[in-house]
Design a protein around this motif. Structure first.
Motif, mmCIF file in Angstrom:
data_model
loop_
_atom_site.group_PDB
_atom_site.id
_atom_site.type_symbol
_atom_site.label_atom_id
_atom_site.label_comp_id
_atom_site.label_asym_id
_atom_site.label_seq_id
_atom_site.Cartn_x
_atom_site.Cartn_y
_atom_site.Cartn_z
ATOM 1 N N GLU A 126 0.830 -1.202 0.000
ATOM 2 C CA GLU A 126 0.000 0.000 0.000
ATOM 3 C C GLU A 126 0.872 1.262 0.000
ATOM 4 O O GLU A 126 0.592 2.223 -0.738
ATOM 5 C CB GLU A 126 -0.918 -0.005 1.217
ATOM 6 C CG GLU A 126 -1.875 1.171 1.283
ATOM 7 C CD GLU A 126 -2.778 1.113 2.497
ATOM 8 O OE1 GLU A 126 -3.463 2.106 2.772
ATOM 9 O OE2 GLU A 126 -2.792 0.057 3.170
ATOM 10 N N SER A 127 1.922 1.243 0.811
ATOM 11 C CA SER A 127 2.826 2.402 0.853
ATOM 12 C C SER A 127 3.523 2.596 -0.489
ATOM 13 O O SER A 127 3.676 3.721 -0.964
ATOM 14 C CB SER A 127 3.868 2.208 1.960
ATOM 15 O OG SER A 127 3.250 2.107 3.222
ATOM 16 N N ARG A 128 3.929 1.487 -1.100
ATOM 17 C CA ARG A 128 4.599 1.570 -2.396
ATOM 18 C C ARG A 128 3.662 2.161 -3.446
ATOM 19 O O ARG A 128 4.063 2.991 -4.261
ATOM 20 C CB ARG A 128 5.076 0.182 -2.820
ATOM 21 C CG ARG A 128 5.912 0.205 -4.112
ATOM 22 C CD ARG A 128 6.281 -1.202 -4.559
ATOM 23 N NE ARG A 128 7.082 -1.886 -3.555
ATOM 24 C CZ ARG A 128 6.704 -2.965 -2.905
ATOM 25 N NH1 ARG A 128 5.509 -3.504 -3.155
ATOM 26 N NH2 ARG A 128 7.490 -3.532 -2.017
ATOM 27 N N GLU A 129 2.396 1.766 -3.408
ATOM 28 C CA GLU A 129 1.438 2.280 -4.383
ATOM 29 C C GLU A 129 1.192 3.764 -4.171
ATOM 30 O O GLU A 129 1.044 4.531 -5.143
ATOM 31 C CB GLU A 129 0.123 1.497 -4.264
ATOM 32 C CG GLU A 129 -0.846 1.739 -5.398
ATOM 33 C CD GLU A 129 -0.279 1.347 -6.751
ATOM 34 O OE1 GLU A 129 -0.589 2.038 -7.739
ATOM 35 O OE2 GLU A 129 0.495 0.369 -6.821
ATOM 36 N N GLU A 182 1.912 6.874 -6.853
ATOM 37 C CA GLU A 182 0.945 7.893 -7.260
ATOM 38 C C GLU A 182 1.497 9.305 -7.060
ATOM 39 O O GLU A 182 1.252 10.195 -7.880
ATOM 40 C CB GLU A 182 -0.347 7.714 -6.461
ATOM 41 C CG GLU A 182 -1.097 6.431 -6.799
ATOM 42 C CD GLU A 182 -2.331 6.259 -5.945
ATOM 43 O OE1 GLU A 182 -2.573 7.136 -5.088
ATOM 44 O OE2 GLU A 182 -3.056 5.259 -6.124
ATOM 45 N N ARG A 183 2.248 9.493 -5.969
ATOM 46 C CA ARG A 183 2.792 10.824 -5.678
ATOM 47 C C ARG A 183 4.030 11.133 -6.524
ATOM 48 O O ARG A 183 4.257 12.291 -6.893
ATOM 49 C CB ARG A 183 3.137 10.940 -4.192
ATOM 50 C CG ARG A 183 1.922 10.939 -3.274
ATOM 51 C CD ARG A 183 2.284 11.471 -1.906
ATOM 52 N NE ARG A 183 3.338 10.678 -1.291
ATOM 53 C CZ ARG A 183 3.125 9.669 -0.458
ATOM 54 N NH1 ARG A 183 1.882 9.331 -0.151
ATOM 55 N NH2 ARG A 183 4.125 9.007 0.069
ATOM 56 N N VAL A 184 4.824 10.102 -6.808
ATOM 57 C CA VAL A 184 6.087 10.310 -7.537
ATOM 58 C C VAL A 184 6.111 9.373 -8.748
ATOM 59 O O VAL A 184 6.555 8.224 -8.659
ATOM 60 C CB VAL A 184 7.307 10.029 -6.629
ATOM 61 C CG1 VAL A 184 8.595 10.422 -7.350
ATOM 62 C CG2 VAL A 184 7.182 10.766 -5.307
ATOM 63 N N PRO A 185 5.614 9.837 -9.905
ATOM 64 C CA PRO A 185 5.576 8.985 -11.100
ATOM 65 C C PRO A 185 6.943 8.426 -11.485
ATOM 66 O O PRO A 185 7.026 7.349 -12.078
ATOM 67 C CB PRO A 185 5.037 9.934 -12.177
ATOM 68 C CG PRO A 185 4.255 10.969 -11.414
ATOM 69 C CD PRO A 185 5.018 11.158 -10.149
ATOM 70 N N LYS A 242 9.072 4.416 -13.138
ATOM 71 C CA LYS A 242 10.094 4.256 -14.172
ATOM 72 C C LYS A 242 11.340 3.579 -13.600
ATOM 73 O O LYS A 242 11.955 2.722 -14.244
ATOM 74 C CB LYS A 242 10.459 5.618 -14.761
ATOM 75 C CG LYS A 242 9.309 6.270 -15.511
ATOM 76 C CD LYS A 242 9.732 7.607 -16.096
ATOM 77 C CE LYS A 242 8.587 8.262 -16.849
ATOM 78 N NZ LYS A 242 8.984 9.570 -17.415
ATOM 79 N N ILE A 243 11.681 3.973 -12.342
ATOM 80 C CA ILE A 243 12.852 3.366 -11.702
ATOM 81 C C ILE A 243 12.606 1.888 -11.452
ATOM 82 O O ILE A 243 13.467 1.042 -11.712
ATOM 83 C CB ILE A 243 13.168 4.094 -10.376
ATOM 84 C CG1 ILE A 243 13.571 5.545 -10.654
ATOM 85 C CG2 ILE A 243 14.263 3.371 -9.608
ATOM 86 C CD1 ILE A 243 13.740 6.390 -9.415
ATOM 87 N N GLU A 244 11.398 1.552 -10.970
ATOM 88 C CA GLU A 244 11.064 0.156 -10.715
ATOM 89 C C GLU A 244 11.069 -0.650 -12.008
ATOM 90 O O GLU A 244 11.542 -1.784 -12.048
ATOM 91 C CB GLU A 244 9.681 0.058 -10.059
ATOM 92 C CG GLU A 244 9.658 0.532 -8.623
ATOM 93 C CD GLU A 244 8.287 0.410 -7.992
ATOM 94 O OE1 GLU A 244 8.195 0.384 -6.758
ATOM 95 O OE2 GLU A 244 7.299 0.341 -8.761
#
Length: 255
Positions: A164-167, A171-174, A178-180
């Motif tokens: 949930e935190s990762r999602e 959302e806050r940092v698009p 891209k990094i993932e």
């Protein structure tokens, strides 16, 4: 007047006890059987307050099973408290005050304590607060985590919270997505390369070795899993569908 008339009818003049109040006669009038009623008034109960056998309104009420005005025994006191706490708000306040007494809480059985805690923590907000406070006790936390089911649920909750935190971060940092993507792509390429490199290192060492039928069958089964995984990956890259179906999942697990 009706009350007096009823009592007088239940007690003929020759059956009335001298020195016993009208109130006691009225209470004992509820004894249905006449012979039992006449015998009852002859047997005055012991009055602990005076140390003598004498009739009092409470003594008469005990004989006929009515609620006494001045409770003495434990059962009478419990019944009196039950009457006074019939209102839920009053009962809640009384229970709260009583449980603040250490000696009172000591007499509550473990089963009753568990039941009370369960009832008081039915809403999620309260349950979260209580659980958080309890798990801050090292002994409680250590004992709780010995339970396999509890440990599994806690680990699952940690995984869900992390996801949930990762999602939320995505959302806050698009740019995180891209990094993932880059990291996952690199992992995928490295995994393919590692498989090929491992075979290149191991196969030459097998020259001249003899394999049993069971060993050959085992290797073939694993190669089948590799082919299935490779075919699925190739199709996923072509169609953009990266969901594992049930059959492939079972194959990859070796089921």
């Amino acid at each position: 007047m009706e009350d007096w008339r009823y009592t007088a009818n239940r007690w003929p003049k020759d059956k009335r006890m001298e020195g016993v109040s009208f109130t006691v006669h009225r209470i004992l009038a509820s004894v249905v059987n006449e012979n039992e009623r006449w015998a009852a008034i002859e047997d005055a109960p012991f009055n602990p307050r005076t140390g003598a056998r004498q009739w009092t309104p409470d003594g008469a009420k005990r004989v006929v099973g009515q609620r006494v005005d001045r409770p003495v025994t434990l059962d009478e006191k419990v019944a009196a408290v039950a009457d006074l706490t019939g209102d839920d708000e009053v009962a809640a306040q009384v229970a709260t005050d009583l449980l603040k007494r250490p000696k009172v809480s000591e007499h509550v059985t473990p089963a009753e304590r568990k039941r009370v805690v369960t009832e008081l923590t039915r809403d999620d907000d309260t349950a979260q607060e209580v659980t958080r406070d309890l798990l801050r006790r090292p002994t409680v936390a250590r004992s709780t985590m010995r339970d396999d089911t509890t440990r599994m649920l806690v680990n699952r909750a940690q995984f869900d919270n992390t996801a949930e935190s990762r999602e939320q971060i995505r959302e806050r940092v698009p740019a995180v997505r891209k990094i993932e993507h880059t990291l996952e792509y690199v992992d995928l390429v490295v995994s393919c390369h590692g498989f090929v490199a491992t075979l290149g290192r191991l196969v030459p060492k097998m020259r001249g070795q003899q394999f049993t039928d069971d060993e050959r069958d085992t290797v073939r089964r694993q190669l089948g899993r590799v082919r299935a995984a490779a075919d699925w990956l190739e199709g996923a890259l072509d169609h953009g569908e990266f969901t594992l179906d049930e059959q492939l999942t079972q194959l990859l697990k070796g089921e």
